[in-house]
Design a protein around this motif. Structure first.
Motif, PDB file in Angstrom:
ATOM      1  N   VAL A  90       0.858  -1.180   0.000  1.00  0.00           N
ATOM      2  CA  VAL A  90       0.000   0.000   0.000  1.00  0.00           C
ATOM      3  C   VAL A  90       0.893   1.228   0.000  1.00  0.00           C
ATOM      4  O   VAL A  90       1.684   1.432   0.927  1.00  0.00           O
ATOM      5  CB  VAL A  90      -0.946   0.027   1.222  1.00  0.00           C
ATOM      6  CG1 VAL A  90      -1.900   1.203   1.126  1.00  0.00           C
ATOM      7  CG2 VAL A  90      -1.728  -1.281   1.340  1.00  0.00           C
ATOM      8  N   GLU A  91       0.767   2.047  -1.038  1.00  0.00           N
ATOM      9  CA  GLU A  91       1.666   3.179  -1.203  1.00  0.00           C
ATOM     10  C   GLU A  91       0.916   4.414  -1.700  1.00  0.00           C
ATOM     11  O   GLU A  91      -0.138   4.308  -2.325  1.00  0.00           O
ATOM     12  CB  GLU A  91       2.778   2.850  -2.214  1.00  0.00           C
ATOM     13  CG  GLU A  91       3.648   1.657  -1.855  1.00  0.00           C
ATOM     14  CD  GLU A  91       4.593   1.930  -0.699  1.00  0.00           C
ATOM     15  OE1 GLU A  91       4.765   3.119  -0.348  1.00  0.00           O
ATOM     16  OE2 GLU A  91       5.152   0.961  -0.147  1.00  0.00           O
ATOM     17  N   VAL A  92       1.500   5.589  -1.443  1.00  0.00           N
ATOM     18  CA  VAL A  92       1.044   6.817  -2.088  1.00  0.00           C
ATOM     19  C   VAL A  92       1.483   6.753  -3.541  1.00  0.00           C
ATOM     20  O   VAL A  92       2.632   6.417  -3.840  1.00  0.00           O
ATOM     21  CB  VAL A  92       1.627   8.057  -1.394  1.00  0.00           C
ATOM     22  CG1 VAL A  92       1.245   9.327  -2.144  1.00  0.00           C
ATOM     23  CG2 VAL A  92       1.166   8.133   0.054  1.00  0.00           C
ATOM     24  N   GLY A  93       0.561   7.046  -4.450  1.00  0.00           N
ATOM     25  CA  GLY A  93       0.912   6.978  -5.859  1.00  0.00           C
ATOM     26  C   GLY A  93      -0.078   7.706  -6.738  1.00  0.00           C
ATOM     27  O   GLY A  93      -1.216   7.971  -6.332  1.00  0.00           O
ATOM     28  N   ASP A  94       0.357   8.007  -7.946  1.00  0.00           N
ATOM     29  CA  ASP A  94      -0.417   8.768  -8.922  1.00  0.00           C
ATOM     30  C   ASP A  94      -0.754   7.845 -10.089  1.00  0.00           C
ATOM     31  O   ASP A  94       0.141   7.244 -10.690  1.00  0.00           O
ATOM     32  CB  ASP A  94       0.427   9.955  -9.400  1.00  0.00           C
ATOM     33  CG  ASP A  94      -0.289  10.856 -10.386  1.00  0.00           C
ATOM     34  OD1 ASP A  94      -1.363  10.480 -10.892  1.00  0.00           O
ATOM     35  OD2 ASP A  94       0.240  11.953 -10.662  1.00  0.00           O
ATOM     36  N   VAL A  95      -2.027   7.734 -10.418  1.00  0.00           N
ATOM     37  CA  VAL A  95      -2.456   6.842 -11.487  1.00  0.00           C
ATOM     38  C   VAL A  95      -1.934   7.270 -12.849  1.00  0.00           C
ATOM     39  O   VAL A  95      -1.887   6.462 -13.786  1.00  0.00           O
ATOM     40  CB  VAL A  95      -3.993   6.717 -11.499  1.00  0.00           C
ATOM     41  CG1 VAL A  95      -4.655   8.027 -11.908  1.00  0.00           C
ATOM     42  CG2 VAL A  95      -4.458   5.586 -12.406  1.00  0.00           C
ATOM     43  N   THR A  96      -1.514   8.520 -12.998  1.00  0.00           N
ATOM     44  CA  THR A  96      -0.949   8.953 -14.272  1.00  0.00           C
ATOM     45  C   THR A  96       0.559   8.698 -14.348  1.00  0.00           C
ATOM     46  O   THR A  96       1.179   8.962 -15.383  1.00  0.00           O
ATOM     47  CB  THR A  96      -1.215  10.453 -14.536  1.00  0.00           C
ATOM     48  OG1 THR A  96      -0.526  11.236 -13.555  1.00  0.00           O
ATOM     49  CG2 THR A  96      -2.701  10.760 -14.506  1.00  0.00           C
ATOM     50  N   ALA A  97       1.145   8.166 -13.272  1.00  0.00           N
ATOM     51  CA  ALA A  97       2.576   7.834 -13.248  1.00  0.00           C
ATOM     52  C   ALA A  97       2.769   6.660 -12.288  1.00  0.00           C
ATOM     53  O   ALA A  97       3.325   6.804 -11.196  1.00  0.00           O
ATOM     54  CB  ALA A  97       3.418   9.033 -12.820  1.00  0.00           C
ATOM     55  N   ILE A  98       2.298   5.485 -12.688  1.00  0.00           N
ATOM     56  CA  ILE A  98       2.295   4.314 -11.820  1.00  0.00           C
ATOM     57  C   ILE A  98       3.714   3.781 -11.641  1.00  0.00           C
ATOM     58  O   ILE A  98       4.450   3.601 -12.614  1.00  0.00           O
ATOM     59  CB  ILE A  98       1.378   3.218 -12.401  1.00  0.00           C
ATOM     60  CG1 ILE A  98      -0.064   3.733 -12.481  1.00  0.00           C
ATOM     61  CG2 ILE A  98       1.442   1.949 -11.566  1.00  0.00           C
ATOM     62  CD1 ILE A  98      -1.004   2.838 -13.270  1.00  0.00           C
ATOM     63  N   ASP A  99       4.077   3.510 -10.389  1.00  0.00           N
ATOM     64  CA  ASP A  99       5.412   3.023 -10.060  1.00  0.00           C
ATOM     65  C   ASP A  99       5.474   1.514 -10.300  1.00  0.00           C
ATOM     66  O   ASP A  99       5.465   0.708  -9.371  1.00  0.00           O
ATOM     67  CB  ASP A  99       5.744   3.354  -8.606  1.00  0.00           C
ATOM     68  CG  ASP A  99       7.150   2.922  -8.215  1.00  0.00           C
ATOM     69  OD1 ASP A  99       7.977   2.704  -9.127  1.00  0.00           O
ATOM     70  OD2 ASP A  99       7.427   2.794  -7.006  1.00  0.00           O
ATOM     71  N   ALA A 100       5.511   1.141 -11.568  1.00  0.00           N
ATOM     72  CA  ALA A 100       5.575  -0.270 -11.942  1.00  0.00           C
ATOM     73  C   ALA A 100       6.078  -0.374 -13.373  1.00  0.00           C
ATOM     74  O   ALA A 100       5.900   0.539 -14.179  1.00  0.00           O
ATOM     75  CB  ALA A 100       4.197  -0.925 -11.820  1.00  0.00           C
TER      76      ALA A 100
END
Length: 204
Positions: A90-100
C-alpha cells in the motif's frame, strides 16, 4: 485531485462500504470474473474496502494498492494490516505515473477514482501500460451526467473540464487497446458505468 471533506466523509462510512461489498464488487465480478491467484493493482484504494474485496471476493494472490491521498493510504494500511506484506503493498501513488514496469499486472481495479483525474486519458494509458497481455481492467466510474448535477457541483470537488460520458470513457479504454465490447452496464440513469476492458492475449 483529492476528495474534499464532504466526499471523504461519504466514502468512509458503513453504508458506502456495504454498497461496495454487496453491489459494486459483485457486479464487476459478473462482468469480468475472478482474479484467482493473479497479481492485481488497485488505483485509488481509499481506506482499503475495495482491496479487501480484491483479495476475498476476487481471489487475488497479491495486490499493490495506491492512492494519491496520504491520509487514505494511512487508513488503508491500518485496515489491511492483517494481510501479509508479501501479498500486499500500500503506497502513495499517482495513477498517471504508476510506479511499476510495463506489463506488470494481470488485472487493474478502478473503484470510481479516474473521474477525479484532470487528464483521465493519461490514467487510462498508464493502466494499459502496466497490464500484461490478456490482462483485465475492472472499472466503476462516475460520468459527466452525474458530475454536472447541482449536488455534485455544490458539495464535492472534481475537475471542471475534460469530463467524460459513458461512451467517451469506453471509447478511450478501447483506443488504448482494452476491448470492452458489451461487458459494461450503466446505473443511476447514466450516472455510473461499470465494465471490464480486456487486453488481447499474447500471440501463440
Amino acid at each position: 485531485m483529492k476528495m474534499n471533506w464532504v466526499e471523504k466523509f461519504l466514502m468512509n462510512n458503513p453504508i458506502r462500504a456495504a454498497f461496495h461489498v454487496h453491489v459494486e464488487a459483485p457486479l464487476l465480478e459478473r462482468l469480468g470474473g475472478r482474479t484467482e491467484g493473479l497479481r492485481v493493482l488497485e488505483v485509488g484504494c481509499g481506506r482499503g474496502v475495495g482491496t479487501e474485496q480484491i483479495f476475498r471476493r476476487f481471489g487475488a494472490a497479491s495486490v499493490f494498492a495506491m492512492d494519491i491521498d496520504e491520509d487514505m493510504v494511512a487508513r488503508a494500511r491500518t485496515r489491511l494490516q492483517g494481510f501479509p506484506p508479501d501479498r500486499l503493498r500500500v503506497e502513495v501513488g499517482d495513477v498517471t505515473a504508476i510506479d511499476a514496469e510495463d506489463a506488470s499486472f494481470d488485472a487493474v481495479f478502478d473503484f470510481a477514482i479516474i473521474h477525479h483525474v484532470p487528464d483521465w486519458q493519461a490514467a487510462v494509458a498508464e493502466i494499459r501500460r502496466v497490464l500484461k497481455p490478456g490482462g483485465r481492467f475492472y472499472f466503476e466510474e462516475v460520468t459527466r451526467h452525474a458530475l454536472d448535477k447541482w449536488s455534485y457541483r455544490f458539495f464535492m470537488e472534481h475537475p471542471t473540464e475534460n469530463r467524460f460520458t459513458t461512451a467517451e470513457f469506453i471509447r478511450e479504454v478501447e483506443r488504448q487497446g482494452m476491448i470492452v465490447g458489451s461487458d459494461y452496464t450503466e446505473r443511476g440513469g447514466g450516472d455510473f458505468v461499470f465494465g471490464v476492458g480486456r487486453v488481447a492475449p499474447a500471440a501463440g
